[in-house]
Design an enzyme around this catalytic site. Structure first.
Site, mmCIF file in Angstrom:
data_model
loop_
_atom_site.group_PDB
_atom_site.id
_atom_site.type_symbol
_atom_site.label_atom_id
_atom_site.label_comp_id
_atom_site.label_asym_id
_atom_site.label_seq_id
_atom_site.Cartn_x
_atom_site.Cartn_y
_atom_site.Cartn_z
ATOM 1 N N SER A 135 0.882 -1.185 0.000
ATOM 2 C CA SER A 135 0.000 0.000 0.000
ATOM 3 C C SER A 135 0.908 1.220 0.000
ATOM 4 O O SER A 135 2.082 1.134 0.392
ATOM 5 C CB SER A 135 -0.842 -0.020 1.281
ATOM 6 O OG SER A 135 -1.504 1.220 1.467
ATOM 7 N N TYR B 42 -1.907 -0.388 10.682
ATOM 8 C CA TYR B 42 -1.894 -0.734 9.249
ATOM 9 C C TYR B 42 -0.631 -0.184 8.588
ATOM 10 O O TYR B 42 0.040 -0.885 7.822
ATOM 11 C CB TYR B 42 -3.162 -0.172 8.595
ATOM 12 C CG TYR B 42 -3.363 -0.530 7.140
ATOM 13 C CD1 TYR B 42 -3.729 -1.814 6.754
ATOM 14 C CD2 TYR B 42 -3.217 0.442 6.139
ATOM 15 C CE1 TYR B 42 -3.941 -2.135 5.414
ATOM 16 C CE2 TYR B 42 -3.431 0.136 4.800
ATOM 17 C CZ TYR B 42 -3.793 -1.158 4.437
ATOM 18 O OH TYR B 42 -4.008 -1.461 3.103
#
Ligand SMILES: NC(=O)c1ccc[n+]([C@@H]2O[C@H](COP(=O)([O-])OP(=O)(O)OC[C@H]3O[C@@H](n4cnc5c(N)ncnc54)[C@H](OP(=O)(O)O)[C@@H]3O)[C@@H](O)[C@H]2O)c1
Length: 257
Positions: free
Chosen positions: A141, A154
């Protein structure tokens, strides 16, 4: 020449292949002639995607469970041959300010996104090295490349995935195996819908306001589509990408570089 002409006859594992980005990757690889095994925890979602292309088959497994991943490898490889390609895509994201993040939520986020990625690729490493060929792709990501507020676990997990990718690229560099990560910005999937719902619940914003605030993180002002991520993965899995290893490729409309 299409990619389909360059990589038929191989076998790929795509975790989280029952939805979103993983589904798009599975369909793109299958369309290129590759046999694809997808996994996830929800059998019904796996069956739906398998129904879209007869080169795709599903095996339910939780990426955080080492024994379940070993069993998946045994069953899938006995049926369709050793994995030539492993795409560690399964992931999840919650959100909370760091000081309100419960240890259990922190741990679960690391377990699924980071440890799950490790357990996804670990059983493939020795076989790929022995055969002197293989492709490993992590779906990381932009959160693996920069910080964002309210998603500390995250961000930490995805930075960890980039570190894992770099370590494995160094370890496999003499063996003909390549190891890379793709780093999307916001992609239009179930995960994005969940983020939008959380913003609406926590801030009282409308759907349109929440969507446009997330889309504005991308300098192109749009959400990435799952097929765009799949196209990059397909390229990384082809012969033309033999020299690409150890890279974190940003698919983000220029949000990171
Ligand atoms: N959407 C975005 O904006 C975005 C942006 C950048 C990166 N990503 C990354 O892209 C990847 C795919 O996400 P997505 O957007 O396609 O979201 P998604 O539709 O929610 O897909 C996540 C997939 O992971 C699977 N999964 C989750 N936990 C699992 C576990 N413990 N074991 C096995 N499978 C598990 C889910 O299947 P089950 O629920 O059936 O287990 C699901 O198929 C993730 O790594 C995510 O971090 C997404």
């Amino acid at each position: 020449m299409t990619a389909a002409a360059t990589i038929p006859g191989k076998h790929a594992l795509v975790t989280g292949g029952g939805s979103g980005v993983g589904r798009a990757i599975a369909l793109a690889l299958a369309a290129a002639g590759i046999g694809v095994t997808i996994c996830g925890r929800r059998e019904a979602e796996l069956a739906k995607v398998a129904g879209e292309n007869d080169r795709i088959s599903g095996i339910a497994a939780d990426v955080t469970d080492e024994a379940a991943m070993a069993a998946l490898y045994e069953r899938a490889q006995a049926a369709r041959g050793a994995f030539d390609i492993v795409v560690a895509n399964a992931g999840m994201a919650g959100s909370a300010p760091a000081h309100k993040t419960a240890l259990s939520d922190w741990q679960r986020t690391l377990d699924v996104n980071l440890t799950g990625a490790f357990l996804t690729v670990k059983p493939a490493l020795s076989g790929m090295a022995a055969r002197k060929t293989g492709r490993i792709v992590f779906i990381a990501s932009t959160a693996g490349l920069k910080g964002y507020a309210y998603v500390a676990s995250y961000v930490a997990a995805k930075h960890g995935v980039i570190g894992l990718m770099r370590a494995l690229a160094a370890e496999t560099v003499k063996s003909g195996v390549t190891v890379n990560a793709v780093c999307p910005g916001f992609v239009e999937t179930e995960m994005l819908e969940e983020s939008i719902q959380r913003i609406i619940e926590k801030t009282g914003r409308s759907v349109e306001q929440a969507r446009s605030s997330l889309a504005s993180t991308n300098p192109q002002g749009r959400f990435i589509q799952p097929d765009e991520v799949a196209a990059a993965v397909l390229w990384l899995c082809g012969d033309a990408a033999q020299s690409i290893t150890g890279q974190a490729i940003s698919i983000s409309g220029g949000e990171t570089w």
